[in-house]
Design a protein around this motif. Structure first.
Motif, PDB file in Angstrom:
ATOM      1  N   MET B   1      15.519  16.120   5.028  1.00 48.89           N
ATOM      2  CA  MET B   1      14.367  15.271   5.364  1.00 48.89           C
ATOM      3  C   MET B   1      13.115  15.760   4.630  1.00 48.89           C
ATOM      4  O   MET B   1      12.825  16.947   4.615  1.00 48.89           O
ATOM      5  N   GLN B   2      12.402  14.823   3.989  1.00 52.09           N
ATOM      6  CA  GLN B   2      11.191  15.183   3.250  1.00 52.09           C
ATOM      7  C   GLN B   2       9.954  14.628   3.950  1.00 52.09           C
ATOM      8  O   GLN B   2       9.951  13.484   4.399  1.00 52.09           O
ATOM      9  N   ALA B   3       8.934  15.460   4.027  1.00 49.04           N
ATOM     10  CA  ALA B   3       7.738  15.070   4.783  1.00 49.04           C
ATOM     11  C   ALA B   3       6.496  15.107   3.906  1.00 49.04           C
ATOM     12  O   ALA B   3       6.413  15.898   2.963  1.00 49.04           O
ATOM     13  N   GLU B   4       5.567  14.218   4.205  1.00 43.22           N
ATOM     14  CA  GLU B   4       4.228  14.304   3.611  1.00 43.22           C
ATOM     15  C   GLU B   4       3.206  14.418   4.741  1.00 43.22           C
ATOM     16  O   GLU B   4       3.363  13.805   5.797  1.00 43.22           O
ATOM     17  N   LEU B   5       2.187  15.230   4.503  1.00 42.42           N
ATOM     18  CA  LEU B   5       1.133  15.411   5.502  1.00 42.42           C
ATOM     19  C   LEU B   5      -0.159  14.808   4.965  1.00 42.42           C
ATOM     20  O   LEU B   5      -0.541  15.085   3.826  1.00 42.42           O
ATOM     21  N   ILE B   6      -0.796  13.967   5.771  1.00 41.91           N
ATOM     22  CA  ILE B   6      -2.072  13.363   5.374  1.00 41.91           C
ATOM     23  C   ILE B   6      -3.154  13.818   6.353  1.00 41.91           C
ATOM     24  O   ILE B   6      -3.005  13.648   7.565  1.00 41.91           O
ATOM     25  N   PHE B   7      -4.197  14.433   5.827  1.00 39.23           N
ATOM     26  CA  PHE B   7      -5.291  14.923   6.662  1.00 39.23           C
ATOM     27  C   PHE B   7      -6.495  14.015   6.449  1.00 39.23           C
ATOM     28  O   PHE B   7      -6.836  13.734   5.303  1.00 39.23           O
ATOM     29  N   THR B   8      -7.121  13.559   7.528  1.00 42.84           N
ATOM     30  CA  THR B   8      -8.296  12.711   7.371  1.00 42.84           C
ATOM     31  C   THR B   8      -9.536  13.436   7.870  1.00 42.84           C
ATOM     32  O   THR B   8      -9.461  14.252   8.778  1.00 42.84           O
ATOM     33  N   GLY B   9     -10.666  13.140   7.273  1.00 39.58           N
ATOM     34  CA  GLY B   9     -11.923  13.739   7.725  1.00 39.58           C
ATOM     35  C   GLY B   9     -12.836  14.038   6.546  1.00 39.58           C
ATOM     36  O   GLY B   9     -12.508  14.864   5.692  1.00 39.58           O
ATOM     37  N   THR B  10     -13.976  13.376   6.500  1.00 40.16           N
ATOM     38  CA  THR B  10     -14.929  13.590   5.415  1.00 40.16           C
ATOM     39  C   THR B  10     -15.390  15.042   5.384  1.00 40.16           C
ATOM     40  O   THR B  10     -15.684  15.582   4.312  1.00 40.16           O
ATOM     41  N   GLU B  11     -15.408  15.700   6.549  1.00 40.32           N
ATOM     42  CA  GLU B  11     -15.840  17.105   6.599  1.00 40.32           C
ATOM     43  C   GLU B  11     -14.938  17.998   5.756  1.00 40.32           C
ATOM     44  O   GLU B  11     -15.374  19.030   5.254  1.00 40.32           O
ATOM     45  N   LEU B  12     -13.668  17.602   5.574  1.00 38.88           N
ATOM     46  CA  LEU B  12     -12.756  18.379   4.724  1.00 38.88           C
ATOM     47  C   LEU B  12     -13.114  18.209   3.244  1.00 38.88           C
ATOM     48  O   LEU B  12     -13.042  19.157   2.464  1.00 38.88           O
ATOM     49  N   LEU B  13     -13.494  16.987   2.863  1.00 40.14           N
ATOM     50  CA  LEU B  13     -13.826  16.729   1.456  1.00 40.14           C
ATOM     51  C   LEU B  13     -15.199  17.301   1.090  1.00 40.14           C
ATOM     52  O   LEU B  13     -15.497  17.517  -0.081  1.00 40.14           O
ATOM     53  N   LEU B  14     -16.030  17.517   2.109  1.00 38.61           N
ATOM     54  CA  LEU B  14     -17.335  18.144   1.862  1.00 38.61           C
ATOM     55  C   LEU B  14     -17.231  19.662   1.904  1.00 38.61           C
ATOM     56  O   LEU B  14     -18.196  20.367   1.633  1.00 38.61           O
ATOM     57  N   GLY B  15     -16.050  20.169   2.291  1.00 39.17           N
ATOM     58  CA  GLY B  15     -15.883  21.621   2.376  1.00 39.17           C
ATOM     59  C   GLY B  15     -16.549  22.223   3.599  1.00 39.17           C
ATOM     60  O   GLY B  15     -16.724  23.434   3.680  1.00 39.17           O
ATOM     61  N   GLU B  16     -16.929  21.389   4.563  1.00 40.60           N
ATOM     62  CA  GLU B  16     -17.576  21.928   5.776  1.00 40.60           C
ATOM     63  C   GLU B  16     -16.576  22.621   6.680  1.00 40.60           C
ATOM     64  O   GLU B  16     -16.924  23.472   7.480  1.00 40.60           O
ATOM     65  N   VAL B  17     -15.329  22.193   6.583  1.00 41.16           N
ATOM     66  CA  VAL B  17     -14.278  22.696   7.470  1.00 41.16           C
ATOM     67  C   VAL B  17     -13.101  23.149   6.621  1.00 41.16           C
ATOM     68  O   VAL B  17     -12.730  22.488   5.648  1.00 41.16           O
ATOM     69  N   LEU B  18     -12.535  24.300   6.989  1.00 39.57           N
ATOM     70  CA  LEU B  18     -11.342  24.803   6.314  1.00 39.57           C
ATOM     71  C   LEU B  18     -10.130  24.063   6.877  1.00 39.57           C
ATOM     72  O   LEU B  18     -10.014  23.900   8.087  1.00 39.57           O
ATOM     73  N   ASN B  19      -9.241  23.602   6.017  1.00 42.35           N
ATOM     74  CA  ASN B  19      -8.094  22.820   6.469  1.00 42.35           C
ATOM     75  C   ASN B  19      -6.976  23.746   6.967  1.00 42.35           C
ATOM     76  O   ASN B  19      -6.038  24.065   6.238  1.00 42.35           O
ATOM     77  N   THR B  20      -7.094  24.166   8.232  1.00 39.88           N
ATOM     78  CA  THR B  20      -6.069  25.046   8.800  1.00 39.88           C
ATOM     79  C   THR B  20      -4.854  24.255   9.264  1.00 39.88           C
ATOM     80  O   THR B  20      -3.769  24.812   9.398  1.00 39.88           O
TER      81      THR B  20
END
Lengths: 417, 417
Positions: B1-20
């Motif tokens: 089984m192959q999976a893709e993960l999609i993370f949403t949130g403008t704060e991630l693209l601004l680098g305000e939040v680390l994508n843990t």
């Protein structure tokens, strides 16, 4: 200018490594006024990286790819970029020379795999690596900019700061810079915040985003404009309107934390405080003392987890505990007054509640908390119901307790006391 | 089984939040034997998320999307998924009921924005959120599995562990599985750990990784095998050798935390304890009380931040404070004995040190800490020097204090007392 960031490395897809490049590069781009529209992470896999790169080429003006520039067989990035763009791979004389000197110093000779680090897609500008052997590369191709950076964080940052930042700045005015401010609130729910300020706009530019934290709501206001000054002015105008509608719920901005704001107010008023904590178990004291210099206004806390401590140390009358229980208004009041007397501070604050998961009843459910504040003028007590599990109840209670001091001190300052 | 993960949130693209989330979910998938082929991060942007989701639908068997399930207007995920799949949005009765109860307890009514959290794409299975108000969702659609999880880390993990893991396991054997165990140590440095176990292998399969935390060292042992049983056997063999070399430094495994281990030992011995905290400012009490049921063995703490509290509440003689200072062996001993007498517990533990950044001298530098343990048999005191800044010193001191209780109780158990 719109950018996409592509991170390569199977270790990222296995979760062995935290992707800190995503945050670092996104912050750098935002500071340069470049809008990042997408992050993609792929493994060390020819087809997947080729596909991700092709899709990015259709959408973005600037594409940054990290990782895969080293000497080993899973380092594919430069070959894939060359293949997708239809460019041959050519050796860079200066890089070859540096690699030869590097292996000479170690008394070995230049292997074929080491030498791969000196080959680049035709037309690439080589970005010297001051912290390692694999240089980065920069390509301008049919109106697109493609930047390749090595994976090791120290090398990536060294190249980015030495070569990429000056290059991106040299492109001149790219139109827009993005600026953001964070407004922090407590004592109000995310949906209540949105109802109050939802009709102020904020779906476009400037934009409003909502972030819920345990016991806090953060509102991020961002704006894009041709200059920092204009973006800041757009933010300030919206910020002022948001502030008006949320008034005293707002405790701070950006990096400020509630315990720091409370500390500053105590210093301003020249007051000292002490705590009597039950359900928060030392959390409020730990937060207050996390601020350097807190010994100027915070004297101490009695964590009275057991009723015997409430009675013996804080002087809560046995009759009050028997009649009303440990989680009750009279107990909270006696705890606050007790610790104020015991320590001899201006303020005494108490917290008693049911953090769960056990201990709740239909009459006193998990989350029920009483917080009392004893001052020279008298004692006030408030009842709260905090949602969620043990840690959320504790954090909610800690925030409400700190906020109760904050609101009391603000009122005093307003009254000119 | 192959999976893709999609993370949403403008704060991630601004680098305000680390994508843990990227690391957490990737590790979880690896442990379940599911191959993650791609991560994508998009902002709170209708078109970009729709496009990322459409592309993922063409490639992956399993798609996980995080974020955007809350009540506000930038929470778009469910609507986008429904639109792309051509499904209507329908209310879930049970979720609506829970939301009504939630707002009732707060004395408010269900707003339209709150109610959005109860709408899901038709056919979705609702995944209850034990840590917040926005449930997750699971859709099986034309041979694809789509899982939607809320953005706040605690909520994401709670739903993933309670609902998603059992579901994915129920799908059956998916080839190679990766298993990992975490061995947790305190009172020893990362390099010392490495020296002791470095020659045990662990560069391949099974593998050893080192993780340094404030005051703790974690060793992760992982193995890949066709079955859970085989992978676990590989891990157990290596684990046993590692344990032998690190003996009493190891306080726990996997999710265990030091405060929980100490609590279990206190329960086992039927002992109670109390604390007198200076530089840790309530941190040790907050950690002990974070464990449900801690009221059985933890009675309370006196956070004695000001010397007047050390003297008046804990009974530290004024002469001791004057002669030796607040950060000294005699003061630590008097604090530990003082709180044991005051609260009447079996054990009294004290911590006094210089957390910094201010307050250090050449004789008593930042990081110097005394920790004393008072028991019926007498009082012992140890001197420590913790490196780093204020929070690192405080965390180091808290860990050493908890470890001192742990080692004392282990010794008692070994001696058969």
């Amino acid at each position: 200018m719109q950018a996409e960031l592509i991170f390569t490395g199977t270790e990222l897809l296995l979760g062995e490594v935290l992707n800190t490049h995503a945050q670092y590069l996104s912050q750098q781009m935002a500071a340069l006024g470049i809008e990042v529209i997408l992050h993609t992470t792929v493994g060390d896999n020819w087809d997947r990286l080729a596909e991700a790169f092709e899709i990015a080429l259709r959408r973005a003006d600037l594409i940054v790819i990290t990782g895969g520039l080293g000497p080993t067989s899973d380092d594919l990035t430069k070959d894939i970029v060359a293949r997708v763009l239809g460019l041959p791979m050519l050796p860079d004389g200066q890089t070859l020379q540096l690699l030869r000197e590097f292996v000479d110093r170690r008394g070995s000779s230049l292997s074929e795999s080491m030498a791969r680090q000196a080959y680049f897609p035709a037309g690439a500008r080589v970005l010297p690596n001051p912290a390692g052997t694999a240089p980065g590369a920069l390509l301008e191709y049919q109106g697109r900019i493609i930047i390749l950076l090595p994976g090791p964080p120290r090398e990536l940052k060294a190249i980015f700061e030495a070569s990429v930042v000056p290059y991106l700045i040299s492109l001149g005015n790219r139109g827009m810079v993005t600026r953001t401010r964070l407004l922090k609130m407590t004592g109000i729910s995310e949906s209540e915040v949105q109802e109050r300020i939802g009709n102020l706009g904020g779906q476009g530019n400037p934009g409003i985003a909502y972030l819920a934290k345990p016991g806090e709501v953060h509102v991020r206001i961002s704006a894009q404009a041709p200059s920092v000054a204009v973006a800041d002015r757009m933010i300030d105008e919206l910020l002022e309107k948001v502030r008006q509608r949320l008034a005293d719920y707002v405790f701070g901005m950006d990096d400020e934390v509630l315990e720091e704001v409370v500390g500053k107010l105590l210093v301003k008023k020249g007051l000292t405080c002490a705590l009597a904590e039950s359900c928060t178990g030392g959390l409020v004291a730990a937060r207050l003392t996390s601020i350097p210099g807190s010994s100027a206004y915070f004297w101490g806390s009695v964590v009275a987890y057991d009723n015997r401590v409430k009675e013996k140390v804080l002087g809560v009358p046995a009759g009050v505990l028997e009649t009303h229980g440990a989680v009750s208004r009279p107990t909270a009041i006696a705890m606050a007054e007790g610790v104020r007397n015991l320590m001899g501070t201006h303020l005494g604050l108490s917290i008693t509640g049911i953090a769960g998961p056990g201990g709740g009843t239909p009459v006193k459910p998990v989350g029920l908390t009483y917080i009392a504040l004893a001052t020279a003028e008298g004692t006030t007590c408030q009842e709260f119901h905090f949602p969620g599990h043990r840690q959320a109840v504790r954090q909610g209670a800690a925030n409400a307790a700190l906020n109760m001091i904050r609101l009391h001190l603000l009122e005093q300052l307003k009254a000119g006391n």
